[in-house]
Design a protein around this motif. Structure first.
Motif, PDB file in Angstrom:
ATOM      1  N   PHE A  17      10.729-120.742   4.846  1.00 14.96           N
ATOM      2  CA  PHE A  17       9.835-121.328   3.940  1.00 14.96           C
ATOM      3  C   PHE A  17      10.936-121.786   2.704  1.00 14.96           C
ATOM      4  O   PHE A  17      11.862-120.812   2.357  1.00 14.96           O
ATOM      5  CB  PHE A  17       8.951-120.435   3.388  1.00 14.96           C
ATOM      6  CG  PHE A  17       7.814-120.020   4.264  1.00 14.96           C
ATOM      7  CD1 PHE A  17       6.870-121.082   4.734  1.00 14.96           C
ATOM      8  CD2 PHE A  17       7.881-118.723   5.033  1.00 14.96           C
ATOM      9  CE1 PHE A  17       5.964-120.599   5.876  1.00 14.96           C
ATOM     10  CE2 PHE A  17       6.961-118.486   5.893  1.00 14.96           C
ATOM     11  CZ  PHE A  17       5.728-119.439   6.231  1.00 14.96           C
ATOM     12  N   ALA A  26      11.387-115.940   7.069  1.00 14.83           N
ATOM     13  CA  ALA A  26      10.196-115.097   7.375  1.00 14.83           C
ATOM     14  C   ALA A  26      10.413-114.634   8.659  1.00 14.83           C
ATOM     15  O   ALA A  26       9.877-113.499   9.101  1.00 14.83           O
ATOM     16  CB  ALA A  26       8.945-115.590   7.266  1.00 14.83           C
ATOM     17  N   GLY A  47       4.119-107.558   6.197  1.00 10.10           N
ATOM     18  CA  GLY A  47       5.249-108.336   5.612  1.00 10.10           C
ATOM     19  C   GLY A  47       6.398-108.335   6.576  1.00 10.10           C
ATOM     20  O   GLY A  47       7.527-109.096   5.923  1.00 10.10           O
ATOM     21  N   SER A  48       6.477-107.821   7.861  1.00  6.36           N
ATOM     22  CA  SER A  48       7.758-107.986   8.823  1.00  6.36           C
ATOM     23  C   SER A  48       7.761-109.472   9.395  1.00  6.36           C
ATOM     24  O   SER A  48       8.799-109.525  10.034  1.00  6.36           O
ATOM     25  CB  SER A  48       7.701-106.909   9.665  1.00  6.36           C
ATOM     26  OG  SER A  48       6.682-106.790  10.173  1.00  6.36           O
ATOM     27  N   GLY A  49       6.624-110.126   9.186  1.00  7.99           N
ATOM     28  CA  GLY A  49       6.877-111.530   9.838  1.00  7.99           C
ATOM     29  C   GLY A  49       5.803-111.821  10.977  1.00  7.99           C
ATOM     30  O   GLY A  49       6.122-112.806  11.566  1.00  7.99           O
ATOM     31  N   LYS A  50       5.029-110.847  11.217  1.00  5.25           N
ATOM     32  CA  LYS A  50       4.129-110.998  12.489  1.00  5.25           C
ATOM     33  C   LYS A  50       3.301-112.055  12.349  1.00  5.25           C
ATOM     34  O   LYS A  50       3.201-112.966  13.236  1.00  5.25           O
ATOM     35  CB  LYS A  50       3.279-109.995  12.650  1.00  5.25           C
ATOM     36  CG  LYS A  50       4.067-108.277  12.679  1.00  5.25           C
ATOM     37  CD  LYS A  50       3.345-107.169  12.920  1.00  5.25           C
ATOM     38  CE  LYS A  50       2.336-107.072  11.676  1.00  5.25           C
ATOM     39  NZ  LYS A  50       2.835-106.678  10.562  1.00  5.25           N
ATOM     40  N   THR A  51       2.563-112.422  11.392  1.00  8.42           N
ATOM     41  CA  THR A  51       1.550-113.606  11.277  1.00  8.42           C
ATOM     42  C   THR A  51       2.447-115.040  11.173  1.00  8.42           C
ATOM     43  O   THR A  51       2.142-115.991  12.030  1.00  8.42           O
ATOM     44  CB  THR A  51       0.890-113.635   9.968  1.00  8.42           C
ATOM     45  OG1 THR A  51       0.138-112.358   9.976  1.00  8.42           O
ATOM     46  CG2 THR A  51       0.009-114.791   9.760  1.00  8.42           C
ATOM     47  N   VAL A  52       3.429-114.853  10.433  1.00  8.56           N
ATOM     48  CA  VAL A  52       4.426-116.168  10.431  1.00  8.56           C
ATOM     49  C   VAL A  52       4.846-116.397  11.963  1.00  8.56           C
ATOM     50  O   VAL A  52       4.829-117.603  12.516  1.00  8.56           O
ATOM     51  CB  VAL A  52       5.428-116.065   9.592  1.00  8.56           C
ATOM     52  CG1 VAL A  52       6.316-117.310   9.781  1.00  8.56           C
ATOM     53  CG2 VAL A  52       5.119-116.126   8.000  1.00  8.56           C
TER      54      VAL A  52
HETATM   55  N1  ADP Z   1       3.822-120.341   3.158  1.00 10.36           N
HETATM   56  C1  ADP Z   1       4.959-119.130   2.839  1.00 10.36           C
HETATM   57  N2  ADP Z   1       5.561-119.425   1.712  1.00 10.36           N
HETATM   58  C2  ADP Z   1       6.698-118.242   1.517  1.00 10.36           C
HETATM   59  N3  ADP Z   1       6.597-117.271   2.317  1.00 10.36           N
HETATM   60  C3  ADP Z   1       5.842-117.076   3.093  1.00 10.36           C
HETATM   61  C4  ADP Z   1       4.643-117.780   3.537  1.00 10.36           C
HETATM   62  N4  ADP Z   1       3.962-117.357   4.359  1.00 10.36           N
HETATM   63  C5  ADP Z   1       4.338-116.074   4.644  1.00 10.36           C
HETATM   64  N5  ADP Z   1       5.576-115.852   3.846  1.00 10.36           N
HETATM   65  C6  ADP Z   1       6.497-114.756   3.855  1.00 10.36           C
HETATM   66  O1  ADP Z   1       6.754-114.347   4.964  1.00 10.36           O
HETATM   67  C7  ADP Z   1       6.943-112.840   5.045  1.00 10.36           C
HETATM   68  C8  ADP Z   1       5.991-112.333   6.338  1.00 10.36           C
HETATM   69  O2  ADP Z   1       4.603-112.610   6.146  1.00 10.36           O
HETATM   70  P1  ADP Z   1       3.629-112.306   7.433  1.00 10.36           P
HETATM   71  O3  ADP Z   1       4.142-112.994   8.485  1.00 10.36           O
HETATM   72  O4  ADP Z   1       2.374-112.547   6.913  1.00 10.36           O
HETATM   73  O5  ADP Z   1       3.799-110.652   7.668  1.00 10.36           O
HETATM   74  P2  ADP Z   1       2.811-109.800   8.546  1.00 10.36           P
HETATM   75  O6  ADP Z   1       1.817-110.610   9.340  1.00 10.36           O
HETATM   76  O7  ADP Z   1       3.984-108.957   9.342  1.00 10.36           O
HETATM   77  O8  ADP Z   1       2.176-108.809   7.766  1.00 10.36           O
HETATM   78  C9  ADP Z   1       6.171-112.381   3.802  1.00 10.36           C
HETATM   79  O9  ADP Z   1       7.069-111.680   2.967  1.00 10.36           O
HETATM   80  C10 ADP Z   1       5.732-113.427   3.316  1.00 10.36           C
HETATM   81  O10 ADP Z   1       5.761-113.131   1.913  1.00 10.36           O
END
Ligand code: ADP
Ligand code: SF4
Ligand code: MG
Lengths: 332, 316
Positions: A17, A26, A47-52
């Protein structure tokens, strides 16, 4: 598509990002494959990046201020760098997503039925009445009582568990081969969580889908997945069969996750008590192993040199650690 | 829903009651003997006798109100002693003009605001959004009476569009071309003012809605951008803009008065200003009553629309 080639092939996937304070990595260099009829778990701290990762895999990351590199091929079709129109052809029909929070993932001002049969009408060209019949069938399939009435209601009339069933029905409407489930039960009550997970299991078997089950809760994936990808700070730090990872994990972080595996009753995103310290800042990752500041086994090397994934056996178990945990005695 | 409707209806009736008391009392607020106020230039012993009978002016004030409101409810706002015509007749002749201007201006405003707000919201801070936002901000700062002068000077005269007109005004049913021509200018002026408000409100709500998870879910179904905007994002984003419309249209009535006066269009505003000039207070009273009730009705209407649009509000 023959069953021998993988359904999903992710290679060196990176999602960065662009933020006002600099790039945030991420997801970094993630690779894995998923076969037909397989369930893969993606686990890791909040916060480990699973959703991303799960969104980037299907090309669903935000459209702006993001750079994606690497490759994600679904049925051989490359989704990284694909145009929105190309991805739209795949979305819904080949891959569908179940989102974490059913309170926000359903449109509050659209009738439930419409949110399910929309894809049938728009993407599959079904008639209004055929789509309606199918939607009611789907509501029944996911265990919603009196589906004909529910069809006409708004999401606000339903409980969280019922809403997540609606989300599942909507995801199933396009008969996808791959279902991405991002913490599908995190926001729900304990008893409901088990119901939803069992429902997903049952549907996967019946409809012969592949599922990527994302969770921070190893208890959820223990019996429901065949393989696990363990993530930390946007990277895969250990991967292997679920059985191997539970019995013979080599990464201290995986062990910490297992030991801290929250009870089902823990609220969403509670920080794991057994891992001291906080997750690293993705904008300023340490040079060596990202886990080093929190790792009880860290040595000087850990702080300067990043461990790459290395095979643990010849059977698809890999870990990234300079000081791997010993395997239990009696096993290779 | 029905409980909400009942509650709203009760409020509506109460507000209308208060308005009616206010409009009734207007005459008594003016300095001097109410009979003299009402009769104005038509003050003669014969008219006085008629007026006392008509309004029961020798009775206590609450009885006067009862007499008056009964007449009003029967559509009788009295007879002007100045023009010697029925007050309701005068008002009824003017109402269609206001309704038409209002209707056309709102259609124009929404027809422009909705698609443009969508385009802006798709890429906030993109070039189109910047241009539209800056443009709408500039328009916002131009009052309607300046806008009308500018339009007359730079557009209407050049194009030969009628820009003045009690004499040239004809009703929609007798000659719609001429009618629309003569109402084009005031409608456009009011449309511009409304457009600015609707565009800005809708744009910011759409931007917020497009961040919502259910939009990502709609994307994940492979729906087109267009469909996502119109079917998924517009409705949950429209509560504020509909609320703004309810308030704005009330305000437009007042803005419309100035425009009507400047362009000599014989709507309610024009009629009101004339009546004030002639000290024809029964007409003034009638217009105040009709316009106030109209504003309340419009707000009530938009409340109902918001309710239909957003089921979340119904449950509250
Ligand atoms: N649109 C974005 N812009 C900047 N950082 C992001 C964005 N979306 C997610 N992140 C960062 O990516 C990291 C991983 O987030 P996420 O995938 O939601 O973690 P998880 O799903 O494992 O809890 C987080 O630190 C979050 O702050
Ligand atoms: S590489 Fe070092 S710091 Fe990282 S997990 Fe292994 S032992 Fe801990
Ligand atoms: Mg997540």
């Amino acid at each position: 598509m023959s069953d021998s080639s993988p359904l999903l092939e992710v290679t060196d996937l990176c999602t960065t990002f662009t933020t006002p304070t600099g790039p945030v990595a991420a997801v970094s260099g993630v690779s894995f494959t998923l076969n037909h009829d397989e369930t893969l778990g993606i686990v890791g701290e909040s916060g480990s990046g699973k959703t991303v990762l799960s969104r980037t895999v299907m090309g669903l990351q935000p459209r702006r201020n993001v750079v994606v590199t690497g490759s994600s091929r679904l049925n051989g079709v490359e989704l990284v760098g694909a145009s929105e129109a190309e991805k739209r052809r795949v979305w819904g029909l080949e891959v569908a997503m179940i989102f974490q929070d059913p309170m926000t993932s359903l449109n509050p001002v659209m009738r439930i039925g419409k949110q399910i049969d929309e894809i049938l009408r728009v993407r599959r060209g079904l008639s209004r009445s055929a789509a309606r019949d199918r939607a009611i069938e789907l509501l029944e399939l996911v265990g919603i009582p009196s589906p004909t009435q529910r069809y006409r209601e708004y999401p606000g009339a339903l409980s969280g568990g019922m809403r997540q069933r609606v989300v599942i029905a909507a995801a199933l409407a396009g008969s996808p081969q791959l279902l991405m489930a991002d913490e599908p039960t995190t926001g729900l009550d304990v008893t409901i969580q088990a119901q939803i997970l069992n429902l997903l299991d049952d549907l996967r078997a019946r409809l012969r889908m592949s599922v990527v089950l994302v969770t921070h809760d190893l208890g959820v994936v223990a019996t429901r997945t065949s393989r696990l990808v363990v993530m930390y700070a946007g990277r895969v730090v250990e991967v292997g069969s679920t059985r191997d990872l539970f019995a013979r994990h080599r990464m201290p972080y995986t062990r910490a996750l297992l030991e801290g595996s929250p009870r089902l009753s823990n609220p969403a995103h509670t920080r794991l008590v057994t891992i001291p310290g906080r997750p690293p800042n993705l904008a300023q990752l340490p040079a060596g192993c990202s886990f080093a500041p929190r790792c009880a086994y860290a040595t000087a090397q850990c702080h300067v040199e990043r461990p790459e994934l290395q095979p643990a056996d010849g059977l698809g178990h890999y870990f990234a650690c300079w000081n791997p945990l010993p395997t239990p005695t009696g096993v290779s | 829903m029905t409980r909400y409707l009942v509650r709203r209806l009760v409020t509506f009736v109460l507000v209308v009651f208060v308005i009616s008391v206010g409009a009734f009392y207007l005459i008594h607020l003016l300095p001097g003997d109410p009979a003299a106020v009402i009769l104005g230039t038509g003050d003669s012993p014969a008219n006085r006798t008629k007026l006392y009978a008509q309004l029961g002016l020798n009775k206590p004030i609450y009885e006067q109100y009862v007499v008056w409101i009964k007449n009003v409810l029967h559509g009788n706002l009295g007879t002007s002693f100045i023009s010697e015509t029925s007050v309701w007749g005068t008002i009824r002749a003017a109402i269609p003009i206001d309704l038409e201007i209002m209707f056309i201006s709102q259609i124009l405003a929404f027809a422009a605001a909705v698609p443009l707000a969508m385009r802006s919201a798709r890429r906030p801070d993109g070039w189109l959004d910047r241009v539209l936002s800056a443009g709408s901000f500039t328009l916002l700062s131009i009052p309607s009476f300046i806008a009308i002068v500018l339009l007359v000077l730079f557009v209407a005269i050049d194009l030969g569009v009628p820009h003045t007109g009690v004499s040239s005004y004809v009703s929609l049913t007798s000659d719609w071309v001429v009618n629309l021509e003569s109402l084009a200018l005031p409608s456009i002026v009011l449309a511009v003012g409304s457009f600015v408000v609707y565009f800005r409100v809708l744009r910011s709500d759409l931007i917020a809605t497009l961040q919502e998870e259910f939009i990502t879910m709609a994307r994940s179904k492979g729906l087109s951008q267009r469909r996502i905007l119109w079917r998924h994002a517009l409705r949950p984003s429209s509560v504020s803009v509909l609320g703004a419309a309810g308030v704005n249209i009330g305000g437009l009535l007042a803005g419309g008065f100035i425009v009507q006066y400047l362009l000599d269009i014989p709507g309610l505003g024009y009629t009101l200003i004339q009546a004030i000039g002639l000290s024809d207070y029964l007409v003034v009273q009638g217009i105040v009553l009709v316009v106030s009730v109209g504003v309340v009705l419009i707000n009530f209407f938009f409340d109902m629309v918001i309710n239909l649009v957003d089921p979340r509000i119904r449950r509250e």
